[in-house]
Write an enzyme that holds these catalytic residues in place. Structure first.
Site, PDB file in Angstrom:
ATOM      1  N   SER A 101      -8.411 -61.490 -22.011  1.00 14.34           N
ATOM      2  CA  SER A 101      -8.663 -62.207 -23.265  1.00 14.34           C
ATOM      3  C   SER A 101      -7.438 -63.044 -23.641  1.00 14.34           C
ATOM      4  O   SER A 101      -6.355 -62.894 -23.066  1.00 14.34           O
ATOM      5  CB  SER A 101      -8.963 -61.214 -24.386  1.00 14.34           C
ATOM      6  OG  SER A 101      -7.776 -60.548 -24.796  1.00 14.34           O
ATOM      7  N   GLU A 102      -7.620 -63.888 -24.630  1.00 12.40           N
ATOM      8  CA  GLU A 102      -6.519 -64.728 -25.106  1.00 12.40           C
ATOM      9  C   GLU A 102      -5.356 -63.871 -25.604  1.00 12.40           C
ATOM     10  O   GLU A 102      -4.180 -64.209 -25.396  1.00 12.40           O
ATOM     11  CB  GLU A 102      -7.027 -65.645 -26.218  1.00 12.40           C
ATOM     12  CG  GLU A 102      -8.077 -66.632 -25.756  1.00 12.40           C
ATOM     13  CD  GLU A 102      -8.816 -67.298 -26.904  1.00 12.40           C
ATOM     14  OE1 GLU A 102      -9.452 -68.344 -26.661  1.00 12.40           O
ATOM     15  OE2 GLU A 102      -8.763 -66.773 -28.030  1.00 12.40           O
ATOM     16  N   THR A 158      -4.774 -56.253 -29.167  1.00  8.00           N
ATOM     17  CA  THR A 158      -6.033 -56.875 -29.588  1.00  8.00           C
ATOM     18  C   THR A 158      -6.782 -56.009 -30.585  1.00  8.00           C
ATOM     19  O   THR A 158      -7.163 -56.446 -31.661  1.00  8.00           O
ATOM     20  CB  THR A 158      -6.938 -57.141 -28.368  1.00  8.00           C
ATOM     21  OG1 THR A 158      -6.180 -57.742 -27.332  1.00  8.00           O
ATOM     22  CG2 THR A 158      -8.095 -58.046 -28.759  1.00  8.00           C
ATOM     23  N   GLY A 159      -7.054 -54.759 -30.219  1.00 10.08           N
ATOM     24  CA  GLY A 159      -7.832 -53.886 -31.086  1.00 10.08           C
ATOM     25  C   GLY A 159      -9.214 -54.446 -31.344  1.00 10.08           C
ATOM     26  O   GLY A 159      -9.888 -54.942 -30.441  1.00 10.08           O
ATOM     27  N   ASN A 201      -4.754 -60.648 -24.679  1.00  9.23           N
ATOM     28  CA  ASN A 201      -4.160 -59.995 -23.503  1.00  9.23           C
ATOM     29  C   ASN A 201      -3.125 -60.901 -22.853  1.00  9.23           C
ATOM     30  O   ASN A 201      -2.028 -60.455 -22.490  1.00  9.23           O
ATOM     31  CB  ASN A 201      -5.227 -59.681 -22.447  1.00  9.23           C
ATOM     32  CG  ASN A 201      -6.230 -58.634 -22.848  1.00  9.23           C
ATOM     33  OD1 ASN A 201      -7.350 -58.643 -22.354  1.00  9.23           O
ATOM     34  ND2 ASN A 201      -5.845 -57.722 -23.729  1.00  9.23           N
ATOM     35  N   GLU A 238     -13.915 -51.889 -28.904  1.00  8.61           N
ATOM     36  CA  GLU A 238     -12.522 -51.425 -28.871  1.00  8.61           C
ATOM     37  C   GLU A 238     -12.173 -50.774 -30.204  1.00  8.61           C
ATOM     38  O   GLU A 238     -12.712 -51.130 -31.261  1.00  8.61           O
ATOM     39  CB  GLU A 238     -11.587 -52.603 -28.594  1.00  8.61           C
ATOM     40  CG  GLU A 238     -10.113 -52.238 -28.487  1.00  8.61           C
ATOM     41  CD  GLU A 238      -9.817 -51.216 -27.391  1.00  8.61           C
ATOM     42  OE1 GLU A 238     -10.096 -50.004 -27.628  1.00  8.61           O
ATOM     43  OE2 GLU A 238      -9.295 -51.616 -26.334  1.00  8.61           O
ATOM     44  N   ARG A 239     -11.256 -49.811 -30.152  1.00 12.23           N
ATOM     45  CA  ARG A 239     -10.846 -49.119 -31.379  1.00 12.23           C
ATOM     46  C   ARG A 239     -10.098 -50.091 -32.281  1.00 12.23           C
ATOM     47  O   ARG A 239      -9.386 -50.979 -31.803  1.00 12.23           O
ATOM     48  CB  ARG A 239      -9.978 -47.908 -31.056  1.00 12.23           C
ATOM     49  CG  ARG A 239      -8.609 -48.240 -30.476  1.00 12.23           C
ATOM     50  CD  ARG A 239      -8.074 -47.079 -29.665  1.00 12.23           C
ATOM     51  NE  ARG A 239      -6.705 -47.286 -29.216  1.00 12.23           N
ATOM     52  CZ  ARG A 239      -6.340 -48.078 -28.221  1.00 12.23           C
ATOM     53  NH1 ARG A 239      -7.254 -48.798 -27.577  1.00 12.23           N
ATOM     54  NH2 ARG A 239      -5.073 -48.166 -27.870  1.00 12.23           N
ATOM     55  N   ARG A 244     -13.852 -52.917 -17.264  1.00 10.39           N
ATOM     56  CA  ARG A 244     -13.150 -53.419 -18.442  1.00 10.39           C
ATOM     57  C   ARG A 244     -13.349 -54.933 -18.498  1.00 10.39           C
ATOM     58  O   ARG A 244     -13.412 -55.608 -17.461  1.00 10.39           O
ATOM     59  CB  ARG A 244     -11.662 -53.082 -18.365  1.00 10.39           C
ATOM     60  CG  ARG A 244     -10.899 -53.511 -19.625  1.00 10.39           C
ATOM     61  CD  ARG A 244      -9.414 -53.254 -19.494  1.00 10.39           C
ATOM     62  NE  ARG A 244      -8.700 -53.824 -20.634  1.00 10.39           N
ATOM     63  CZ  ARG A 244      -7.452 -54.260 -20.584  1.00 10.39           C
ATOM     64  NH1 ARG A 244      -6.761 -54.193 -19.450  1.00 10.39           N
ATOM     65  NH2 ARG A 244      -6.878 -54.780 -21.654  1.00 10.39           N
ATOM     66  N   HIS A 245     -13.441 -55.476 -19.703  1.00 12.34           N
ATOM     67  CA  HIS A 245     -13.621 -56.914 -19.882  1.00 12.34           C
ATOM     68  C   HIS A 245     -12.508 -57.701 -19.187  1.00 12.34           C
ATOM     69  O   HIS A 245     -11.400 -57.197 -18.937  1.00 12.34           O
ATOM     70  CB  HIS A 245     -13.654 -57.272 -21.372  1.00 12.34           C
ATOM     71  CG  HIS A 245     -12.351 -56.988 -22.077  1.00 12.34           C
ATOM     72  ND1 HIS A 245     -11.266 -57.840 -22.023  1.00 12.34           N
ATOM     73  CD2 HIS A 245     -11.957 -55.939 -22.830  1.00 12.34           C
ATOM     74  CE1 HIS A 245     -10.268 -57.341 -22.717  1.00 12.34           C
ATOM     75  NE2 HIS A 245     -10.653 -56.177 -23.220  1.00 12.34           N
ATOM     76  N   ARG A 260     -15.563 -60.705 -25.812  1.00 11.59           N
ATOM     77  CA  ARG A 260     -14.920 -60.603 -24.502  1.00 11.59           C
ATOM     78  C   ARG A 260     -15.687 -59.679 -23.562  1.00 11.59           C
ATOM     79  O   ARG A 260     -15.703 -59.903 -22.351  1.00 11.59           O
ATOM     80  CB  ARG A 260     -13.460 -60.159 -24.653  1.00 11.59           C
ATOM     81  CG  ARG A 260     -13.212 -58.838 -25.399  1.00 11.59           C
ATOM     82  CD  ARG A 260     -11.740 -58.730 -25.733  1.00 11.59           C
ATOM     83  NE  ARG A 260     -11.329 -57.477 -26.362  1.00 11.59           N
ATOM     84  CZ  ARG A 260     -11.378 -57.228 -27.648  1.00 11.59           C
ATOM     85  NH1 ARG A 260     -11.878 -58.133 -28.485  1.00 11.59           N
ATOM     86  NH2 ARG A 260     -10.942 -56.067 -28.131  1.00 11.59           N
TER      87      ARG A 260
END
Length: 242
Positions: free
Chosen positions: A50-51, A59-60, A53, A125-126, A46-47, A95
């Site tokens: 992120s900002e 995020t989506g 997260n 990502e969905r 997994r990445h 990301r």
């Protein structure tokens, strides 16, 4: 390998279509299990953080950067990777790309070799529609394994499953045609739930939608066949109906 070069790598392998198949075609191709020509080592990550997260928000499909902490996570991740992969994949989102870039560039003292790297939107990502940007929250439909639920203007896990099965079918063809033995994929929480469910041949959608994966962690699988697992069989059957 700098991320801007990710589509310019030389090598004998090509990954062709990026096409998302319909359920009818997926079901036809997977009427019987598709066996690979060998056992394949598949490493799934997994990445990094992120900002969004870091702010504990949803995020989506937003295309956001990783944080400074995320950069450190990605660099440390590189030392958990093997020194050689035939192919690596990331999504089209920053990301995922940045995590893969930093891990490969810095891991094993810069001695990681990947023959060819691809960006593939099917790994994105969905889309979570109106939920994106909101605080992380409990979603009752996900808690009961509802694969058809989609937030307003968002994407269901049914749709994500079509993307991931389409990707894996193409990947299985590529593995068989090119005698591929080791793969690395950098993805996102939602598609990873589906991919892990497929690789583990899970039966229960509740179990699959409860999977959680830390940022910049690595999962290792031995992959030798592709089939429609139990948690997707009802969806596949329903979508085949005229």
């Amino acid at each position: 390998m700098p991320i801007q070069e990710i589509q310019k790598c030389n090598g004998p392998v090509s990954f062709r279509t990026g096409k998302i198949l319909g359920w009818e075609e997926i079901s036809e191709r997977l009427q019987d299990s598709v066996w690979l020509s060998r056992n394949v080592e598949l490493h799934l990550i997994r990445h990094a953080e992120s900002e969004v997260n870091a702010d504990k928000r949803i995020t989506g499909s937003q295309d956001v950067q990783i944080t400074t902490k995320g950069q450190i996570q990605a660099i440390n991740l590189g030392n958990k990777l093997d020194e050689y992969y035939d192919m690596a994949f990331c999504s089209s989102l920053q990301r995922s790309q940045k995590t893969l870039d930093l891990a490969l560039e810095n891991g094993r003292n810069g001695r990681i070799t990947v023959e060819k790297i691809f960006k593939d939107k099917r790994l994105d990502e969905r889309s979570l529609g109106v939920l994106e940007g909101q605080k992380v929250q409990w979603i009752p439909a996900y808690a009961v394994g509802d694969m058809n639920y989609a937030p307003e203007n968002g994407e269901s896990y049914d749709e994500v499953a079509r993307r991931i099965l389409s990707f894996l079918l193409e990947l299985a063809d590529c593995v068989r045609d090119n005698d591929i033995g080791k793969l690395l994929i950098c993805g996102h929480m939602g598609p990873m739930r589906i991919m892990v469910g497929i690789l583990e041949e899970q039966e229960d959608p509740v179990t699959v939608l409860r999977f959680g994966f830390p940022n910049a962690d690595i999962l290792k699988f031995t992959w030798n066949r592709l089939k429609i697992p139990g948690f997707l069989k009802n969806i596949a059957s329903e979508r085949e109906l005229p």
